[in-house]
Design an enzyme around this catalytic site. Structure first.
Site, PDB file in Angstrom:
ATOM      1  N   HIS A 382      -3.465   2.873   3.911  1.00  9.16           N
ATOM      2  CA  HIS A 382      -3.327   1.539   4.509  1.00  9.16           C
ATOM      3  C   HIS A 382      -2.602   0.585   3.557  1.00  9.16           C
ATOM      4  CE1 HIS A 382      -4.641  -1.948   6.996  1.00  9.16           C
ATOM      5  NE2 HIS A 382      -4.597  -2.564   5.814  1.00  9.16           N
ATOM      6  N   GLU A 383      -3.067   0.511   2.329  1.00  9.28           N
ATOM      7  CA  GLU A 383      -2.458  -0.444   1.394  1.00  9.28           C
ATOM      8  C   GLU A 383      -1.033  -0.035   1.025  1.00  9.28           C
ATOM      9  OE1 GLU A 383      -5.946  -2.410   1.895  1.00  9.28           O
ATOM     10  OE2 GLU A 383      -4.010  -3.106   1.190  1.00  9.28           O
TER      11      GLU A 383
END
Length: 478
Positions: A382-383
């Site tokens: 995600h990051e």
């Protein structure tokens, strides 16, 4: 009544007054110390609707003593500081900035009691010749100096208050703005901006934390290229990290050292990051589809380094998946991840310097479950995916938070589905939706994905699961 009788009356009344005051004093000390909990006696009195009857008796006694000699001076009333009235921000009030920033050069002199931050900003007006005031956000800062085109401003050239620094008559064409501030990371308990915890300096600037570092237009539509020079004691802070590529490093006099970082791509200030401390790294590399070799480093305290193997695997898998599925290639020569146990925000997508709480990165076969491994895979992905959906392509204002977060959540769900079982992943996502999102939407914290106004940005971050449900194609009966 003779003198002796009057004296006896006064002594009896004073004695009664002292008894009543002694009953009130412990309660007063509780309030002064601001303890969160009260004694059972005070609680029972509050619940019964009778607040501090001893205080009422003291007032009655004071009426009887109005003509008597005071036994001790009455305590002075301390005026409570007035809290700032929250300001409501409306979507309809958005206006283009009067000034844009092209480049930002930052210098940090990290110290044990204070940190000096120097910024040099290339400013240009949106409309040449407009002559509007330039308003900069700032909070908990000590202003040392302000210069425009190398000329130091006098107090009459600007206005400063607790939240803003306003340049009253800036040049009506491009100019250079230099600001020196003094901040105190060791005393920063908000964990926003630059703070120090467990011996390490760390930043958290999303959503509006950069204003606690220096005066700036702290809004996501102000995008600029950044360089960052960090100086610190080498024995205390051997690792000095910031965004972008490492350009230069070296030793200084007095046991200090410095590093210079450059981020060649424009970004909003909420993606700025700095980490300094005693850390060690697991090193690897990834070769992009165009043949560039990217250095990968995961930084942790030394004792946690053996637990970062799965996180490195997850990062490399995310980089390859983003190339294969979305055609998005990483755009710098270095990618850093920092995992520390007391990072308050969980995980943050700062450009090329992602910061995580340790529990979202560390795993060992002796203790981690399959769910732990899956969670690390998803959050690392995600990051990293934010590098494009959020960093290179960001939001105009915070009302558009759902665009960067919703799309990136969708991307990390697709990534986890491709890396594991799509059906199992879908069941887990809907379970989270039912457990967390539905109760919120049925309660007082319910809000639209894009509200018309807000007072505190934090509430925007409570609807991530809902953001992706419309976009996702449901091929299940769940």
């Amino acid at each position: 009544m003779d003198r002796e009788q009057r004296g006896g009356c006064v002594r009896e009344a004073a004695k009664e007054s002292q008894v009543q005051v002694s009953r009130v004093a412990p309660l007063a000390r509780v309030f002064i110390r601001k303890r969160p909990l009260f004694s059972a006696e005070v609680t029972s009195r509050r619940n019964s609707g009778i607040l501090y009857p001893s205080l009422i008796s003291t007032r009655q006694a004071s009426k009887r003593l109005i003509c008597s000699v005071a036994t001790e001076p009455a305590p002075k009333q301390v005026e409570e500081p007035q809290m700032e009235t929250p300001k409501e921000i409306f979507l309809k009030d958005y206006k283009l900035p009067d000034y844009y920033f092209d480049s930002v050069d930052l210098k940090f002199l990290l110290g044990e009691e204070k940190t000096i931050v120097s910024s040099k900003i290339s400013v240009f007006p949106r409309i040449d010749g407009s002559g509007s005031a330039l308003v900069l956000d700032g909070h908990d800062l000590k202003l040392l100096s302000v210069k425009v085109n190398n000329n130091e401003l006098k107090e009459g050239d600007y206005h400063i208050d607790a939240r803003k620094l306003t340049l009253l008559s800036p040049p009506n064409s491009a100019f250079t703005l230099e600001i020196d501030t003094e901040i105190y990371p060791q005393k920063n308990t908000s964990l926003e901006g630059l703070y120090k915890s467990s011996g390490n300096f760390c930043t958290q600037c999303e959503a509006e934390g950069f204003r606690k570092i220096t005066y700036y237009q702290d809004r996501p539509d102000i995008m600029a290229k950044y360089t960052c020079r960090i100086e610190a004691d080498k024995s205390l802070y051997p690792v000095l990290l910031s965004n972008g590529n490492l350009i230069e490093q070296g030793d200084l006099e007095g046991g200090r050292h410095y590093v210079l970082w450059e981020d060649p791509f424009k970004k909003p200030c909420y993606l700025f990051a700095l980490v300094a401390g005693q850390l060690e790294s697991r090193d690897d590399y990834f070769t992009t589809r165009s043949g560039r070799k990217v250095s990968l480093r995961i930084w942790t305290p030394a004792q946690d380094l053996p637990k970062t193997a799965h996180a490195m695997y997850s990062l490399k898998a995310a980089m390859k998946w983003d190339e294969d599925v979305f055609g998005l290639e990483y755009d710098l020569d270095l990618f850093n991840i920092v995992a520390v146990p007391d990072f308050n925000m969980g995980a943050m997508e700062n450009k090329s310097l992602n910061i995580f709480n340790s529990k979202l990165v560390l795993a060992s076969p002796e203790t981690a479950t399959d769910a732990d491994y899956a969670a690390i895979l998803g959050v690392i992905g995600h990051e990293y995916f934010h590098n494009w959906t959020g960093n290179r392509v960001t939001c105009r204002d915070w009302f558009q938070l759902s665009l960067k977060e919703g799309l990136t959540v969708f991307r990390d769900q697709e990534f986890s589905s491709d890396m594991g079982s799509r059906t199992v992943k879908r069941i887990a996502d809907v379970s989270k939706l039912r457990t967390y999102q539905y109760p919120q939407d049925a309660g007082p914290m319910a809000h639209p994905v894009r509200p018309h106004s807000y007072i505190k940005m934090d509430n925007f971050y409570t609807g991530k699961f809902l953001l992706v449900m419309i976009a996702d194609d449901l091929n299940t009966n769940v």
